[in-house]
Write a protein that holds these residues in place. Sequence first.
Motif, PDB file in Angstrom:
ATOM      1  N   ARG A  15      65.291  85.220  88.838  1.00 60.36           N
ATOM      2  CA  ARG A  15      66.650  83.738  87.851  1.00 60.36           C
ATOM      3  C   ARG A  15      65.549  82.901  87.765  1.00 60.36           C
ATOM      4  NH1 ARG A  15      70.539  86.524  90.960  1.00 60.36           N
ATOM      5  NH2 ARG A  15      71.452  88.236  89.738  1.00 60.36           N
ATOM      6  N   ARG A  16      65.317  81.936  89.283  1.00 62.41           N
ATOM      7  CA  ARG A  16      64.271  81.055  89.217  1.00 62.41           C
ATOM      8  C   ARG A  16      63.105  80.534  88.535  1.00 62.41           C
ATOM      9  NH1 ARG A  16      65.821  81.384  94.507  1.00 62.41           N
ATOM     10  NH2 ARG A  16      64.661  82.101  95.676  1.00 62.41           N
ATOM     11  N   ALA A  17      63.047  81.622  88.302  1.00 63.08           N
ATOM     12  CA  ALA A  17      61.278  81.888  86.871  1.00 63.08           C
ATOM     13  C   ALA A  17      61.511  81.738  85.994  1.00 63.08           C
ATOM     14  CB  ALA A  17      60.817  83.139  88.026  1.00 63.08           C
ATOM     15  N   GLY A  18      62.734  82.169  86.107  1.00 60.66           N
ATOM     16  CA  GLY A  18      63.442  81.908  84.606  1.00 60.66           C
ATOM     17  C   GLY A  18      63.570  83.761  83.665  1.00 60.66           C
ATOM     18  N   VAL A  19      63.395  84.433  84.651  1.00 57.50           N
ATOM     19  CA  VAL A  19      63.720  85.926  83.385  1.00 57.50           C
ATOM     20  C   VAL A  19      65.557  86.012  84.004  1.00 57.50           C
ATOM     21  CG1 VAL A  19      63.637  88.208  83.995  1.00 57.50           C
ATOM     22  CG2 VAL A  19      61.258  86.728  85.050  1.00 57.50           C
TER      23      VAL A  19
END
Length: 475
Positions: A15-19
Motif C-alpha cells: 500500500r505504501r508503494a501505491g499498490v
Amino acid sequence: MSLLDRTVEFTAALRRAGVPVSSAETVDAARAVGALGWADRDAVRASFAATLCKRPVYRPAFDTLFDLYFPPRIGDGVSLEELVDDPAAGDGAAGDGEPDPGDLTPEELEALRQALRDQLLDALRDGDDEALRQLARQAVSAFGSARGSAGRSWFLYRVLRAMSAETLISDLLSALLGDSERGGLAERAARQTITDRIREFEELVGAEVRRRMAEERGIEAVERSAVQPLSDQVEFLRASQRDLVELRRQVHPLARRLATRLTARRRLGRTGRLDFRRTVRASLATGGVPVETKHRPHKPHKPELVVLCDVSGSVSSFAHFTLMLTHALREQFSKVRAFAFIDTTDEVTRYLRGLDLGDMMARISGEADLVWFDGHSDYGHAIEVFAEKYPEAVGPKTSLLILGDARNNYRPTSATVFRRLCAQARHSYWLNPEPRTYWGSGDSATDVYAEMVDEMVECRNIDQLQDFIERLLPS
C-alpha cells in the motif's frame, strides 16, 4: 515474528508503494498460502501475486517488496532451506566472522575478479540463471561491501564496475555466432539476447544488494528507495529512457481502457429527450396512465479536438505521449488535428498515423518546421503563427487543448490573440506537466494564460492524464 505478521507487513508495504490492497485481499492471500504451504517460495510468490496484483503495472513493485520481505537467503548467501536442514550453516553468515574482502591483497582481489568474470562469461553464454544468481551473490560479497563506524554498507555501483559485464559482449558474440557472418539478423538477435542476459544479471545484483542492506538497516529503511514509482505515476519531466519505453507500451492499452469506460458510461448514462408521442401511445396499455416514459436516443456530442503542444526540451516526452494517446482515441472525436511548436508552429497530424512513439518523435523533430529564430520556447510567436496560418482550425465545435509548461523565456505572450482563440473554441484546456507549486515562478507565464482558458490542469503523470481525458471525452 510469525509468517502471518510478515504477510500483514508485506501488504502494508504494498500500500505504501501505491499498490491498492484491501483487507479482503490480504485474507485471500493468507488463505491461498495456507492451501499451498510455505515450502515452495515460487508458489508463495505466485499465490500472493494472483491475489494482490490486479494490474500488470503493479508487478515490479510487488516483486521488489516480496524479495525484501521473503528473501531466498540470509547473510552471505546461506539459503533458508540450508539453514533449516543445518542450523550451523548460518553461524557467521551475517556476522563479523565472515571474511572481509578488504583483508585481501590487491593481487588476490584482482585474481578473484578475473575468476568471477570468467564464470560470468560462461553463465551469460549458456544462459544459466542459477549460475547468474550464484555469481551475483559472490560478486556482492567480494566487491559490494565496506565497513565504517556505523557498520557495513553495500554499494551496487562497485559490484557492477568490478564485474563490467558490458565489456564481455565481444567475447559473447564470438561464442554465440561462431563463424557466422556479422552484420545480419543473426548478430542483431545475438546482441539482443546478450543485452537481456546482462540486464538480468544486473537486476540480480541489485536485488542482492537490497537484501543485504535490509539485513543491516531494516526493511523499512530500504523499501523507500528500492521501490520505483508505478509506471502510471512516473512524472513525465523526470522519466528515464527505460520509463519512456514503458510509457510507449501503455499508449494503446490505456486508450482501449478509456474507450471501454466511456462506452459503459454512455450505456448507463442519462437517456435522451422525452418522446411525448411514444409515451402517450404506450400509456394506452395502462388505461391512459403513463406508467413508463419513452425517450429519444441519446446522441452524445463528439467534439473536434485541436491539440497545440510545446515539443521543446524536457516537455517533449509529455507532449508526444499525449499526442499519441489522443490520436489513439480519435474515434471518440469527430476530428483530431495536432500542431506542434518550439518558437513557431506547424501541423503534425500527418506524422501521427501508423507510427510508434519513437518514430513519431524522430519525424516531428526532423521534418516539421518548428524553429523560427533561436530554437527556444516562444509561446507568443507560436500562438500568433498558429492563428495566422490556421484560422479555420478553431471553431464553435472545437475543444482546444494546449500542452506545455508555459515557460516563455520572458518573451511576449500574445495574450490578445490567445484570448480570441479561446473565445472561438467550445472549450479550452491547458495541460501543464510541472507541479502546481512551480507555476508563475521564473519565466513561467501560467498566470497570464490560466485566466483565458476554461481550466489549467496539472498533468505530471499518466494517472492525472487519464483522469483529465475521462473528463474531456463526451458522455
